[in-house]
Write an enzyme that holds these catalytic residues in place. Structure first.
Site, PDB file in Angstrom:
ATOM      1  N   GLY A  48      43.984  40.590  24.853  1.00  0.00           N
ATOM      2  CA  GLY A  48      45.106  40.378  25.759  1.00  0.00           C
ATOM      3  C   GLY A  48      45.698  38.980  25.743  1.00  0.00           C
ATOM      4  N   ASP A 107      41.704  40.027  37.233  1.00  0.00           N
ATOM      5  CA  ASP A 107      41.810  41.197  38.099  1.00  0.00           C
ATOM      6  C   ASP A 107      40.626  41.143  39.072  1.00  0.00           C
ATOM      7  OD1 ASP A 107      42.519  43.714  39.081  1.00  0.00           O
ATOM      8  OD2 ASP A 107      41.581  44.802  37.461  1.00  0.00           O
ATOM      9  N   LYS A 135      45.345  38.668  40.361  1.00  0.00           N
ATOM     10  CA  LYS A 135      45.532  39.622  41.466  1.00  0.00           C
ATOM     11  C   LYS A 135      44.546  39.256  42.559  1.00  0.00           C
ATOM     12  CE  LYS A 135      46.392  43.574  38.338  1.00  0.00           C
ATOM     13  NZ  LYS A 135      45.799  44.847  37.888  1.00  0.00           N
ATOM     14  N   ASP A 163      47.750  45.600  28.060  1.00  0.00           N
ATOM     15  CA  ASP A 163      47.933  46.940  27.513  1.00  0.00           C
ATOM     16  C   ASP A 163      47.559  48.041  28.489  1.00  0.00           C
ATOM     17  OD1 ASP A 163      45.028  46.328  27.276  1.00  0.00           O
ATOM     18  OD2 ASP A 163      44.962  48.311  26.339  1.00  0.00           O
ATOM     19  N   ARG A 169      51.328  46.023  24.601  1.00  0.00           N
ATOM     20  CA  ARG A 169      50.949  44.627  24.384  1.00  0.00           C
ATOM     21  C   ARG A 169      52.094  43.841  23.770  1.00  0.00           C
ATOM     22  NH1 ARG A 169      45.376  43.875  25.021  1.00  0.00           N
ATOM     23  NH2 ARG A 169      44.034  45.505  24.196  1.00  0.00           N
TER      24      ARG A 169
HETATM   25  P1  IMP Z   1      38.691  41.613  35.312  1.00  0.00           P
HETATM   26  O1  IMP Z   1      38.728  42.809  36.214  1.00  0.00           O
HETATM   27  O2  IMP Z   1      39.188  40.368  35.998  1.00  0.00           O
HETATM   28  O3  IMP Z   1      37.329  41.431  34.718  1.00  0.00           O
HETATM   29  O4  IMP Z   1      39.710  41.915  34.147  1.00  0.00           O
HETATM   30  C1  IMP Z   1      39.314  42.105  32.827  1.00  0.00           C
HETATM   31  C2  IMP Z   1      40.415  42.529  31.904  1.00  0.00           C
HETATM   32  O5  IMP Z   1      40.981  43.720  32.373  1.00  0.00           O
HETATM   33  C3  IMP Z   1      41.595  41.601  31.755  1.00  0.00           C
HETATM   34  O6  IMP Z   1      41.379  40.522  30.888  1.00  0.00           O
HETATM   35  C4  IMP Z   1      42.609  42.570  31.172  1.00  0.00           C
HETATM   36  O7  IMP Z   1      42.398  42.736  29.793  1.00  0.00           O
HETATM   37  C5  IMP Z   1      42.284  43.867  31.897  1.00  0.00           C
HETATM   38  N1  IMP Z   1      43.202  44.081  33.039  1.00  0.00           N
HETATM   39  C6  IMP Z   1      43.016  43.809  34.340  1.00  0.00           C
HETATM   40  N2  IMP Z   1      44.086  44.142  35.077  1.00  0.00           N
HETATM   41  C7  IMP Z   1      44.986  44.640  34.203  1.00  0.00           C
HETATM   42  C8  IMP Z   1      46.328  45.146  34.343  1.00  0.00           C
HETATM   43  O8  IMP Z   1      46.932  45.196  35.424  1.00  0.00           O
HETATM   44  N3  IMP Z   1      46.933  45.580  33.196  1.00  0.00           N
HETATM   45  C9  IMP Z   1      46.325  45.536  31.972  1.00  0.00           C
HETATM   46  N4  IMP Z   1      45.085  45.044  31.787  1.00  0.00           N
HETATM   47  C10 IMP Z   1      44.426  44.622  32.897  1.00  0.00           C
HETATM   48 MG    MG Z   2      42.686  44.649  28.306  1.00  0.00          MG
END
Ligand code: IMP
Ligand code: MG
Length: 183
Positions: A48, A107, A135, A163, A169
């Site tokens: 990403g 996220d 977020k 994505d 992407r």
């Molecule tokens: P985490 O939940 O912070 O560990 O997020 C991990 C990964 O989830 C991020 O680096 C993104 O690749 C993917 N991700 C989280 N939220 C989104 C979104 O809204 N759209 C697309 N990918 C997401």
């Molecule tokens: Mg991803």
């Protein structure tokens, strides 16, 4: 592609290509000021972060080493699994060096919180985080990002590296994915 090329799949465009470019340039200016005279390695989280790494690195006017890690976080859906596994490790030895992890979105924060402590255990001079999006409502781990492009609502977004099942992407803008696409 542009958001207009997949307009039916989007609820709205959150950030246009121009807005993203301007914000990433501002972040680069801040980073350059903070790391003045320091040995900096920027670490992109595949896949990403490819777009923001490319734009951020090119906005810097000093030398910077670019390295990459791949970790598994999500499966192919839209919910975080919390499971983190290294799929590709750094090539660089970061002992004694300043590390800036670059990601496109925080996220739940599970991935970056895990990555920060993993890299932190390798004896770097510092480990900080730069993310284009965050977020706040989805955060499950206390995690401090030093550079944040924008805070956004807890919705699934695509584009500029983000994505849904490996699509979108290559969209230049960032938009909210229509639920009809994934339900
Ligand atoms: P985490 O939940 O912070 O560990 O997020 C991990 C990964 O989830 C991020 O680096 C993104 O690749 C993917 N991700 C989280 N939220 C989104 C979104 O809204 N759209 C697309 N990918 C997401
Ligand atoms: Mg991803």
């Amino acid at each position: 592609m542009h958001a207009s090329d997949v307009a039916d799949d989007l609820v709205e465009v959150l950030f246009t290509e121009e807005q993203i470019q301007a914000r990433v340039a501002e972040m680069a200016t801040e980073i350059e000021r903070d790391y003045e005279g320091k040995d900096l390695v920027i670490v992109g989280v595949l896949r990403g972060a490819v777009m923001i790494m490319a734009d951020l690195a090119r906005s810097l006017t000093k030398h910077v080493e670019m390295d990459w890690m791949a970790v598994s976080s999500y499966g192919s859906g839209t919910k975080s699994s919390g499971v983190v596994r290294i799929l590709k490790d750094l090539d660089a030895d970061i002992t004694g060096r300043h590390v800036l992890i670059v990601d496109e979105i925080i996220d739940t924060g599970l991935t970056l919180s895990w990555l920060t402590s993993n890299l932190g255990s390798r004896g770097p001079a510092s480990v900080e985080i730069a993310t284009l999006l965050r977020k706040p409502e989805a955060l499950q781990m206390p995690i401090e990002a030093r550079y944040v492009g924008w805070d956004i609502p807890n919705e699934f977004v695509v584009g500029y590296g983000l994505d849904y099942r490996e699509r979108y992407r290559n969209m230049r803008d960032i938009g909210t994915l229509a639920p009809s696409v994934y339900s």
